[in-house]
Design a protein around this motif. Structure first.
Motif, short mmCIF file in Angstrom:
data_model
loop_
_atom_site.label_atom_id
_atom_site.label_comp_id
_atom_site.label_asym_id
_atom_site.label_seq_id
_atom_site.Cartn_x
_atom_site.Cartn_y
_atom_site.Cartn_z
N ARG A 270 0.82 -1.22 0.00
CA ARG A 270 0.00 0.00 0.00
C ARG A 270 0.84 1.26 0.00
N PRO B 168 1.93 3.58 -3.79
CA PRO B 168 1.37 4.81 -4.38
C PRO B 168 1.93 6.10 -3.76
N VAL B 169 2.30 6.03 -2.48
CA VAL B 169 2.87 7.22 -1.83
C VAL B 169 4.29 7.46 -2.36
N GLN C 218 5.28 6.48 -5.28
CA GLN C 218 5.07 6.94 -6.67
C GLN C 218 4.73 8.43 -6.74
N ARG C 219 3.98 8.89 -5.74
CA ARG C 219 3.61 10.30 -5.68
C ARG C 219 4.88 11.16 -5.59
N LEU D 148 6.71 11.19 -8.85
CA LEU D 148 6.10 12.07 -9.85
C LEU D 148 6.50 13.53 -9.61
N VAL D 149 6.51 13.95 -8.34
CA VAL D 149 6.96 15.32 -8.05
C VAL D 149 8.42 15.47 -8.46
N LYS E 272 9.14 16.01 -12.08
CA LYS E 272 8.85 17.37 -12.58
C LYS E 272 9.99 18.32 -12.29
N GLN F 52 2.54 21.35 3.75
CA GLN F 52 1.53 21.13 2.71
C GLN F 52 0.39 20.23 3.18
N LYS F 53 0.56 19.58 4.32
CA LYS F 53 -0.45 18.66 4.86
C LYS F 53 -0.78 17.53 3.88
N THR F 54 0.22 17.16 3.09
CA THR F 54 0.01 16.05 2.15
C THR F 54 -0.30 14.76 2.89
N ASP G 297 -1.87 14.46 5.71
CA ASP G 297 -3.26 14.50 6.20
C ASP G 297 -4.20 14.00 5.11
N ALA G 298 -3.95 14.46 3.88
CA ALA G 298 -4.79 14.03 2.76
C ALA G 298 -4.69 12.52 2.59
N MET G 299 -3.46 11.99 2.73
CA MET G 299 -3.28 10.54 2.57
C MET G 299 -3.99 9.77 3.67
N ALA H 262 -7.47 8.95 3.11
CA ALA H 262 -7.66 7.84 2.17
C ALA H 262 -7.40 6.54 2.94
#
Lengths: 317, 249
Positions: B2, B5-6, B8-9, B12-13, B16, B84-86, B88-90, B93
């Motif tokens: 699990r 995906p984190v 991978q996130r 992805l950043v 860029k 950024q509280k990234t 918290d968003a995760m 989920a």
């Protein structure tokens, strides 16, 4: 949809020795919109965090989508979408990438998420914004994108923490309209707000939370009927005490202290405005009509009146 | 899986911003390696049985891996957790904090692996690697990355703000770099300093990487690997507990 979306039983939560939530119980029926109202610090956000399994209750039981929390919180959240109080979109990503990356957290396949992105963006009124950077979106657009993100897993239950705080009226109305559309599709919604008009417009049932306790619960109409007189007369302006003697003037507050009790059961003074609560306002209105300088507004009681009656008018910080 | 995906996130950043990121990650260690290697190398004909440039190159692999993992776990991790509280968003989920902490640690180690690979690649272009044993450095670099990522996560867990991380650099990372045999052999240092260095992970990393780079097997491989693994396990558990306390209270 066999089990109820959310059942909270006698929830207590202390931080150290300080009780934040002090024994609250409520449950959501499928397809309804339940609003938790309360002043700042009432325990709304802590309650939501408990309902998502993000913090362990001091005591009490929570079942989310039929799963016991916090033990099975991760599994329960598979069927839930969350719009947090503070936007926490990924600032380095485009709108589309935000949805893609978030969908992966639910174990969704890239192809399935990509197939959903156009409809999610269009639902949020963000057509053509798939490749826009987050920094280029307005506050209202970010909020709508956060809503779209919460829908990426097609949840049964949507939990929103103050979804329209800080938005302009146009943006608020659009969010309300989208939430109504979701309710019409059979989604269940739990939201916190301190905007009474928001609760009155959206909620099937509301609960008023203060100092960690639920002090009123029911449909907005029931809560108003149970807790407050049906008519409100707001009195403001300068009061000329007696038609002949124009030198003696005061405020509406002075008028209320001298006269209001003889016409109504209850009145409150806030600053220079008097709020009169009445079952039979006719005599009061006739009296006010004869006063010089005073102005008044007669209206039916609303949730805000109940809220202020139950939680008081002092500032909460 | 699990946590993937984190991870991978973050990838992805990184993709860029890869251009500036790679240049920033590489320029600093390369300037030190080549500057010191060639500059001091003129005065020092050999060190530890090899050219000074080769000596410094193996030290640089370890030091740049340590730095890269530490920076990512502290500054970038703190941004995602606190600013950024990234996270918290995760957490809203179906991810647990365990998934996030594991992913962040793996990510910081992965990024430091890339940094180590780049230095190794350049070192091999300069003819500073011999034979094929040096390929074993790759898994060791990943271990070094995991070790300093886990230690960095402890700092992230207790940091009130970015300024806090200066303590870790000035009180731990920099002194460790100077006593662990990165730029000069540690055996000429006072005995007490050597004992201290032997308790710290970086000296063990250097003693694994340096011989492998010149085609030799390290001595006491098991000891060095065990120390790195021990640091990873203990630091990870401490970081995990502290983060749990900070975020899920």
């Amino acid at each position: 949809m066999s089990s109820p979306p959310l059942v909270v039983t006698d929830l207590h939560k202390n931080f150290g020795d300080t009780p934040i939530v002090r024994g609250i119980s409520f449950s959501l029926a499928p397809g309804e919109c339940y609003a938790l109202l309360g002043p700042n610090g009432a325990g709304k956000t802590t309650t939501l965090r408990c309902c998502l399994g993000l913090t362990e209750p001091t005591s009490g039981h929570i079942m989310l989508g039929g799963e016991p929390l916090p033990r099975r919180a991760r599994e329960a959240r598979l069927r839930v979408g969350v719009v947090p109080q503070m936007d926490n979109l990924d600032p380095d990503f485009t709108a589309g990438e935000n949805l893609l990356v978030y969908g992966r957290y639910f174990g969704m396949k890239d192809a399935d998420i990509r197939a959903r992105i156009p409809q999610l963006l269009s639902f949020a009124g963000l057509e053509g914004k798939e490749n826009s950077r987050i920094q280029t979106l307005s506050g209202g657009m970010k909020r709508r994108l956060t809503l779209a993100r919460a829908l990426v897993n097609d949840p049964d239950l949507l939990i929103l923490d103050e979804p329209t705080t800080g938005l302009d009226p146009q943006a608020r109305h659009l969010i309300w309209e989208r939430l109504k559309a979701l309710l019409a599709r059979g989604k269940t919604v739990l939201l916190t707000t301190h905007f009474m008009d928001e609760a009155e417009r959206l909620a099937t049932r509301i609960a008023i939370l203060d100092a960690g306790k639920l002090i009123a619960q029911g449909t907005p109409r029931e809560v108003i009927q149970t807790h407050i007189e049906p008519d409100v007369v707001e009195v403001f302006g300068d009061w000329q005490n007696g038609a002949a003697d124009t030198s003696a003037t005061g405020t509406a507050a002075d008028w209320a202290r001298a006269n209001a009790a003889q016409f109504v059961e209850r009145f409150e003074v806030s600053g220079e405005t008097a709020f009169c609560y009445a079952h039979e306002p006719a005599a009061l209105l006739a009296h006010l009509h004869a006063q010089h300088g005073l102005r008044y507004l007669h209206r039916p009681a609303n949730l805000e009146d109940v809220f202020l009656k139950l939680t008081g008018r002092e500032l909460r910080d | 899986m699990r946590w993937l995906p984190v991870w991978q996130r973050n990838l992805l950043v990184w993709r860029k911003l890869a251009g500036t990121s790679i240049i920033g990650n590489l320029a600093d260690p390369l300037i030190y390696m080549l500057g010191l290697g060639y500059g001091l190398g003129k005065l020092i004909p050999e060190m530890g049985g090899m050219s000074y440039l080769a000596f410094v190159a193996s030290g640089t692999v370890c030091y740049s891996t340590m730095n890269s993992a530490t920076f990512e776990a502290m500054y970038s991790g703190f941004s995602r957790m606190h600013v950024q509280k990234t996270w918290d968003a995760m957490l809203n989920a179906p991810l647990s904090l365990d998934d996030i902490v594991l992913a962040e640690t793996m990510w910081a180690a992965s990024k430091s692996l890339l940094s180590g690979i780049c230095i190794l690649f350049i070192a091999s272009l300069f003819g500073l690697t011999q034979g094929w044993l040096w390929l074993w450095i790759l898994p060791i670099v990943f271990l070094i990355g995991l070790c300093f990522a886990s230690l960095g996560m402890i700092m992230t867990a207790i940091a009130p703000s970015y300024d806090f991380f200066m303590y870790w650099f000035t009180l731990a990372i920099t002194p460790m770099m100077l006593i662990s045999g990165v730029w000069f052999p540690a055996d000429q240092l006072p005995a007490i300093v050597q004992t201290l260095a032997a308790c710290l992970p970086l000296s063990h990393a250097v003693q694994l990487v340096r011989p492998l780079m010149t085609g030799q097997l390290p001595v006491q491989t098991l000891l060095h690997v065990s120390v790195l693994l021990g640091y990873i396990v203990v630091a990870y558990l401490i970081a995990h507990t502290l983060l749990q306390r900070r975020l899920l209270k």
